[in-house]
Design an enzyme around this catalytic site. Sequence first.
Site, PDB file in Angstrom:
ATOM      1  N   ASP A   1     -13.027   2.430   4.297  1.00  0.00           N
ATOM      2  CA  ASP A   1     -12.171   2.300   5.275  1.00  0.00           C
ATOM      3  C   ASP A   1     -11.777   1.865   6.280  1.00  0.00           C
ATOM      4  O   ASP A   1     -10.962   1.331   6.967  1.00  0.00           O
ATOM      5  CB  ASP A   1     -11.345   3.727   5.037  1.00  0.00           C
ATOM      6  CG  ASP A   1     -10.249   3.683   3.944  1.00  0.00           C
ATOM      7  OD1 ASP A   1      -9.987   2.874   2.859  1.00  0.00           O
ATOM      8  OD2 ASP A   1     -10.219   5.393   4.006  1.00  0.00           O
TER       9      ASP A   1
ATOM     10  N   LYS B   1      -3.918  -1.301  -7.126  1.00  0.00           N
ATOM     11  CA  LYS B   1      -5.461  -0.435  -5.963  1.00  0.00           C
ATOM     12  C   LYS B   1      -5.613   0.627  -6.691  1.00  0.00           C
ATOM     13  O   LYS B   1      -4.123   1.628  -6.139  1.00  0.00           O
ATOM     14  CB  LYS B   1      -5.022  -0.868  -4.711  1.00  0.00           C
ATOM     15  CG  LYS B   1      -6.114   0.038  -3.860  1.00  0.00           C
ATOM     16  CD  LYS B   1      -5.687  -0.086  -2.282  1.00  0.00           C
ATOM     17  CE  LYS B   1      -7.044   0.602  -1.099  1.00  0.00           C
ATOM     18  NZ  LYS B   1      -6.670  -0.094   0.721  1.00  0.00           N
ATOM     19  N   TRP B   2      -6.077   1.269  -7.047  1.00  0.00           N
ATOM     20  CA  TRP B   2      -6.544   2.907  -7.801  1.00  0.00           C
ATOM     21  C   TRP B   2      -6.992   3.481  -6.684  1.00  0.00           C
ATOM     22  O   TRP B   2      -8.117   4.131  -6.941  1.00  0.00           O
ATOM     23  CB  TRP B   2      -7.019   2.690  -8.879  1.00  0.00           C
ATOM     24  CG  TRP B   2      -7.061   4.343  -9.708  1.00  0.00           C
ATOM     25  CD1 TRP B   2      -7.985   5.114  -9.494  1.00  0.00           C
ATOM     26  CD2 TRP B   2      -6.337   4.825 -10.779  1.00  0.00           C
ATOM     27  NE1 TRP B   2      -7.867   6.070 -10.467  1.00  0.00           N
ATOM     28  CE2 TRP B   2      -6.962   6.123 -11.357  1.00  0.00           C
ATOM     29  CE3 TRP B   2      -5.526   2.946 -11.713  1.00  0.00           C
ATOM     30  CZ2 TRP B   2      -6.443   6.156 -12.201  1.00  0.00           C
ATOM     31  CZ3 TRP B   2      -5.336   4.267 -13.049  1.00  0.00           C
ATOM     32  CH2 TRP B   2      -5.164   5.090 -13.125  1.00  0.00           C
ATOM     33  N   ASP B   3      -6.439   4.082  -6.015  1.00  0.00           N
ATOM     34  CA  ASP B   3      -6.930   5.436  -4.637  1.00  0.00           C
ATOM     35  C   ASP B   3      -7.338   6.592  -4.801  1.00  0.00           C
ATOM     36  O   ASP B   3      -6.444   7.049  -6.275  1.00  0.00           O
ATOM     37  CB  ASP B   3      -6.282   5.226  -3.328  1.00  0.00           C
ATOM     38  CG  ASP B   3      -7.253   5.313  -2.112  1.00  0.00           C
ATOM     39  OD1 ASP B   3      -8.813   5.979  -2.123  1.00  0.00           O
ATOM     40  OD2 ASP B   3      -5.878   4.976  -1.081  1.00  0.00           O
ATOM     41  N   MET B   4      -7.821   7.311  -4.511  1.00  0.00           N
ATOM     42  CA  MET B   4      -8.744   8.582  -5.088  1.00  0.00           C
ATOM     43  C   MET B   4      -9.043   9.465  -3.521  1.00  0.00           C
ATOM     44  O   MET B   4      -9.716   9.216  -3.241  1.00  0.00           O
ATOM     45  CB  MET B   4      -9.702   8.841  -5.745  1.00  0.00           C
ATOM     46  CG  MET B   4      -9.680  10.255  -5.864  1.00  0.00           C
ATOM     47  SD  MET B   4     -11.207  11.319  -4.925  1.00  0.00           S
ATOM     48  CE  MET B   4     -13.024  10.732  -6.187  1.00  0.00           C
ATOM     49  N   ASN B   5      -8.056  10.462  -3.170  1.00  0.00           N
ATOM     50  CA  ASN B   5      -8.573  10.853  -1.480  1.00  0.00           C
ATOM     51  C   ASN B   5      -8.771  12.066  -1.472  1.00  0.00           C
ATOM     52  O   ASN B   5      -8.983  11.972  -0.062  1.00  0.00           O
ATOM     53  CB  ASN B   5      -7.530   9.986  -0.959  1.00  0.00           C
ATOM     54  CG  ASN B   5      -7.104   9.122  -0.074  1.00  0.00           C
ATOM     55  OD1 ASN B   5      -8.025   8.127   0.488  1.00  0.00           O
ATOM     56  ND2 ASN B   5      -6.382   7.896  -0.547  1.00  0.00           N
TER      57      ASN B   5
ATOM     58  N   ASP C   1       1.041  -1.450   0.172  1.00  0.00           N
ATOM     59  CA  ASP C   1      -0.008   0.027   0.531  1.00  0.00           C
ATOM     60  C   ASP C   1       0.910   1.585  -0.257  1.00  0.00           C
ATOM     61  O   ASP C   1       2.293   1.043  -0.352  1.00  0.00           O
ATOM     62  CB  ASP C   1      -0.778   0.399   1.011  1.00  0.00           C
ATOM     63  CG  ASP C   1      -1.956   0.076   1.061  1.00  0.00           C
ATOM     64  OD1 ASP C   1      -2.671   1.702   0.763  1.00  0.00           O
ATOM     65  OD2 ASP C   1      -3.180  -0.565   0.590  1.00  0.00           O
ATOM     66  N   ASP C   2       0.159   2.527   0.707  1.00  0.00           N
ATOM     67  CA  ASP C   2       0.485   3.439   0.559  1.00  0.00           C
ATOM     68  C   ASP C   2       2.230   4.197   0.662  1.00  0.00           C
ATOM     69  O   ASP C   2       2.129   3.549   1.590  1.00  0.00           O
ATOM     70  CB  ASP C   2      -0.268   4.502   0.906  1.00  0.00           C
ATOM     71  CG  ASP C   2       0.239   5.870   0.409  1.00  0.00           C
ATOM     72  OD1 ASP C   2       1.112   5.831   0.047  1.00  0.00           O
ATOM     73  OD2 ASP C   2      -0.441   6.790   1.227  1.00  0.00           O
TER      74      ASP C   2
ATOM     75  N   CYS D   1     -10.848   2.451  -5.277  1.00  0.00           N
ATOM     76  CA  CYS D   1     -10.693   2.926  -4.235  1.00  0.00           C
ATOM     77  C   CYS D   1     -11.134   4.101  -3.811  1.00  0.00           C
ATOM     78  O   CYS D   1     -10.116   4.920  -5.013  1.00  0.00           O
ATOM     79  CB  CYS D   1      -9.567   2.281  -3.326  1.00  0.00           C
ATOM     80  SG  CYS D   1      -9.613   3.286  -1.497  1.00  0.00           S
TER      81      CYS D   1
END
Length: 734
Positions: A546, A474-478, A364-365, A524
């Site tokens: 989350d 895992k394509w995130d957008m926060n 992950d990040d 995500c």
Amino acid sequence: MIHFDRTNKRFHLHAHESSYVLQIVQGYPLHLYWGRKLSALRGSAGPLFVQRSFAPYADPKHPEFSLATLPLEYPAYGNGDYRHPAYQVQLENGSTVSDLRYAGHRIYQGKKKLSGLPAAYAEDNQEAQSLDILLKDDIDGLQATLTYTVFRDFNTITRSVRFTNGGTAPIRLLRGLSASVDFRDGRFDLLSFYGSHNNERNISRHPLSKEMQVIESSRGASSPQHDPFFALLRKRADEDHGDVFGFSLVYSGNFSAQIETDPYRTVRASIGINPFDFSWKLEPGESFQTPEVVMVYSDRGLGGMSRTYNRFYRTHLARGQYRDQERPVLINNWEATYFKLNEKKLLAIAAEAQKLGIELFVLDDGWFGRRDNDKSSLGDWTVDRRKLPHGLGWLSDRIHDLGLKFGLWFEPEMVSPDSDLYRAHPDWCLHVPDRPRTLSRNQLVLDLSRADVRNYLVQSLSSVLRAANINYVKWDMNRHMTEIGSERLPADRQRETAHRYMLGLYELIETLTARFPDILFESCSSGGGRFDPGMLYYMPQTWTSDNTDAVCRLKIQYGTSMLYPAIAMGAHVSAVPNHQIGRVISLDMRGHVAMSGNFGYELDLTKLTDDEKKTVGKQIAFYKSIRPLIQFGDFYRIESPFEGNTAAWCFVSSDKSEAVGFFFEILADPARPLLTFHFKGLDPDATYENAATGDAIGGDELMYGGLTVPAGRGDFRSAIWRFRKKQGKRQDDR
């Protein structure tokens, strides 16, 4: 599937077990019927021409023909209909009145793709039939094509609209919804979702009010606050009975759903791109395509609606090689290490994962730039050699040597002000001249309406994905949008920015998923902040929330199941006390809740006790044995966590040969009632064998008599039953 009555200019759309009927009257498409399948509609419920007090009319000889009272299929603004319109344009002279009339139609097999947008598809032309109705305004040259598609095997109708400027002057589209339906009466309840980060898809159900009700997002994403979906339920409709009408928008950006009750208690329901802060300039010859709405009718309550959406979205919206493949059990390192990761720790977790039967390790990040916290490096997609001195390729090879697949986290749509990318290209983010740039989670949003930004992301992400053996992304957008403006767009097109961003995002994802078809992509957005059909078209699963607390997840996953199949819902077992809310829940219940979706773990496996590792190993082995049933079976909701201290559901294979049931009891009760679990969806004439005890029980008994839930002590308890159909004729009592 689509019949046209030329004499009456009536279209009858036959879906699997439902009908949708509209008729052309004086050039206007009027809505006549949507509901259970009819052999024909011959006029028993045709359009009613009623003269209402002060209702405007264009023809003095026919004051009863008023657009203010007719059930319009795609209503306009300014011609006498005082209800909210489906579309509105502004002409070069400043006026906002238009009048689209029927100019022809076409019926054809199959279903067309939508230009630049995700949409449902037909795998062969015989399983779907489509209708295009062309509307024209002879004064301003505006044209609109209303497209309907019906599916042979589903109670599903899709709708969208394509606007074209057929005139000689520019036209500005101020409002362009995807679908509008006028119902004859208002005897409905409205069901929708509401929530927030860590609290997605709570269910709201209440009677329609006497005024406009709006469900919307103007955040630049579909959002956890509201989902681009609503349903109208007849008053007595429940989980298993009654009429339900569902509207789901295949779009990931700003949307608006409006449900309006007029003074005569008729209801107009519409959905599409949010007209707030939106406009689109159409030069002569240019077109604009609206997103698609998937409309589902059910006469078997919410459960019937949900199973239609679940199957339809799994088989006719999600795409790619993973659509029909079992998804791997994964371990994600985020809650184990957060940003403090290194090769030794990651490999230690992976080694434990291999022993337990886990199939995929996800990094992950924190692996890129100088990402020691959330304040820097987004946009700099290069490996941080301080943490991973041997690089991603080496780490991926070591993970694969253990027998696991390897996955990686990205947040491609964002940029940190503290990044090499931002220092080189400060103009690449969404911004407005002379205004401060609002931060959220210490980051800004890249302007994906720009081709140069998209090209950079394609190149930089492709470089990473080629440098290592990566099986999952895992394509995130926060964060959501602020200062929604683009440096590349002229002043008269600035209100196109948010939609152009979505078109750019879809193009970017389409390019990468086509370039890397062997990678399983998961969407995500701080969890479930962009869990919508638009993203499901490109990525066949989404991180549901989350919030990994099992009690919270009962509600989140229950609400999500209204639309989305279990195979699309990422669900992980995390550590206790839970990192989001601090609750301590048994490992058994955490496992059973997560098994009800796309199963995985998000904790430090090296810190588990030997007993916990044995439990985890058993959970994984059991999940693998039921994985086809969970991921491809039919889902039935049995008891709602929104209504009490218990929750229950079951999964049943499509041929009804196998079933697994889950029961959850949240808090201990000093005066605990006798609790019974009732399966749904079984063959009542078959005998089923309990996989744990060997007991043989009739399908009718399991559904109508039920199973006694074992009693016990303590909070947060769960039970699970698995049954297989026995071969041969059942021997009933005599």
